[in-house]
Design a protein around this motif. Structure first.
Motif, PDB file in Angstrom:
ATOM      1  N   ASN A   1      57.933   3.781  67.662  1.00  0.00           N
ATOM      2  CA  ASN A   1      58.024   3.280  66.289  1.00  0.00           C
ATOM      3  C   ASN A   1      58.054   4.444  65.319  1.00  0.00           C
ATOM      4  O   ASN A   1      57.530   5.521  65.594  1.00  0.00           O
TER       5      ASN A   1
ATOM      6  N   THR B   1      56.401   4.682  62.630  1.00  0.00           N
ATOM      7  CA  THR B   1      54.977   4.970  62.443  1.00  0.00           C
ATOM      8  C   THR B   1      54.323   4.926  63.821  1.00  0.00           C
ATOM      9  O   THR B   1      54.061   3.849  64.367  1.00  0.00           O
TER      10      THR B   1
ATOM     11  N   LYS C   1      51.259   2.660  65.102  1.00  0.00           N
ATOM     12  CA  LYS C   1      51.412   1.217  65.351  1.00  0.00           C
ATOM     13  C   LYS C   1      51.913   0.958  66.776  1.00  0.00           C
ATOM     14  O   LYS C   1      51.534  -0.029  67.405  1.00  0.00           O
TER      15      LYS C   1
ATOM     16  N   GLN D   1      70.316   0.462  57.953  1.00  0.00           N
ATOM     17  CA  GLN D   1      69.950   1.748  58.544  1.00  0.00           C
ATOM     18  C   GLN D   1      69.808   1.603  60.048  1.00  0.00           C
ATOM     19  O   GLN D   1      69.631   0.508  60.561  1.00  0.00           O
TER      20      GLN D   1
END
Ligand code: ATR
Length: 275
Positions: free
Chosen positions: A150, A152, A155, A199
């Motif tokens: 991920n 981030t 997470k 994106q």
């Protein structure tokens, strides 16, 4: 006639009424399936009114899958694992909550696309609700490895921890995108919401082993940004999530009616419509 519906906000774009009408016609099941717009703060009231009016079950979409989880008084193991509910069944015992999204993903990959998962190294991108719902069904296929990556990283690491010891196969691993450099996979699945903002996830090159396909849970009229970058990065094939949409609907239909509809013709028709 037995009534079903999909509830969400927005809902006008939903393909579920057309999919379930096609399933009903094909299997000779007498049912009516509609689309319900619930106000942002009115999910529980909308469900209660539909149930009182004789509704037998609901599909639940954005943004109500967590509220549906909380509303159900019994949940299937796959709904518990997903932490979200996309299918409600009303019966004499109350409200059963299920989640058919992950099963739909696995069936589209293995059955429609001929992508084996058993013994394969799987990369799952994202750590939101869509990724979470896929983990247990993917692990149930006994892959050689499941890496959750991920933007981030924390997470993804947390999700891998939640699903540790859930199977007797390999443990899922979690990491950020940068740590993928130097690794390669047999299947790469995009469960991020990146395509919604036009994106693609910012991934290191070289992730695709020879013959490895890329799968995006999102879909559109052409390649999603993830599919386009996957082609450039050497994916052997690319697929979008339209098949997952149809297969999760088929799983819901099976739960409600006890009959599994054929999906190929319905998927082909939807594909023509969005082209
Ligand atoms: P969903 O229910 O669709 O999974 P979500 O729970 O909001 O939605 O999760 C969105 C996921 O898409 C997250 O994994 C998010 O990454 P972060 O946790 O780092 O926010 C990911 N995501 C969204 N936009 C992205 C982008 N442009 N590039 C990479 N990942 C993205």
């Amino acid at each position: 006639m037995d009534r079903y519906a999909v509830v969400g906000n927005p809902i006008a774009h939903s393909k579920s009424p057309a999919i379930h009408a096609a399933f009903a016609a094909q299997t000779g099941q007498q049912l009516q399936y509609e689309a319900l717009l619930a106000p942002p703060d009115g999910f529980a009231d909308t469900v209660a009114a539909f149930r009182t009016a004789g509704g037998r079950g609901l599909n639940v979409t954005v943004p109500f899958k967590l509220e549906a989880f909380a509303l159900a008084d019994r949940r299937t193991p796959r709904a518990e694992a997903a932490g979200a509910v996309n299918t409600l069944l009303f019966d004499d015992h109350g409200i059963l909550g299920d989640n058919t999204d992950g099963a739909g993903l696995v069936r589209d990959l293995t059955h429609n696309l001929g992508v084996p998962l058993t013994g394969r190294r799987i990369l799952l991108l994202g750590a939101g609700g869509a990724a979470r719902g896929a983990i247990l069904p993917l692990l149930a296929e006994h892959p050689a490895a499941l890496v959750i990556a991920n933007r981030t990283a924390s997470k993804a690491i947390e999700l891998a921890r939640i699903f540790a010891d859930r199977t007797n196969g390999p443990q899922p691993a979690g990491c950020g995108f940068a740590e993928l450099a130097g690794s390669s996979f047999d299947v790469v699945i995009n469960a991020t919401a990146a395509s919604l903002s036009a994106q693609a996830p910012d991934l290191p090159p070289g992730l695709y082993a020879a013959g490895a396909p890329a799968y995006d849970m999102m879909y559109g009229s052409g390649d999603t940004p993830f599919m386009a970058t996957a082609r450039q990065d050497g994916a052997a094939a690319v697929a979008d999530g339209l098949g997952m949409l149809v297969e999760q609907a088929a799983e819901s239909f099976l739960l409600w009616r006890g009959v599994r509809p054929e999906t190929a013709a319905v998927l082909a028709q939807l594909r023509r419509q969005i082209a």
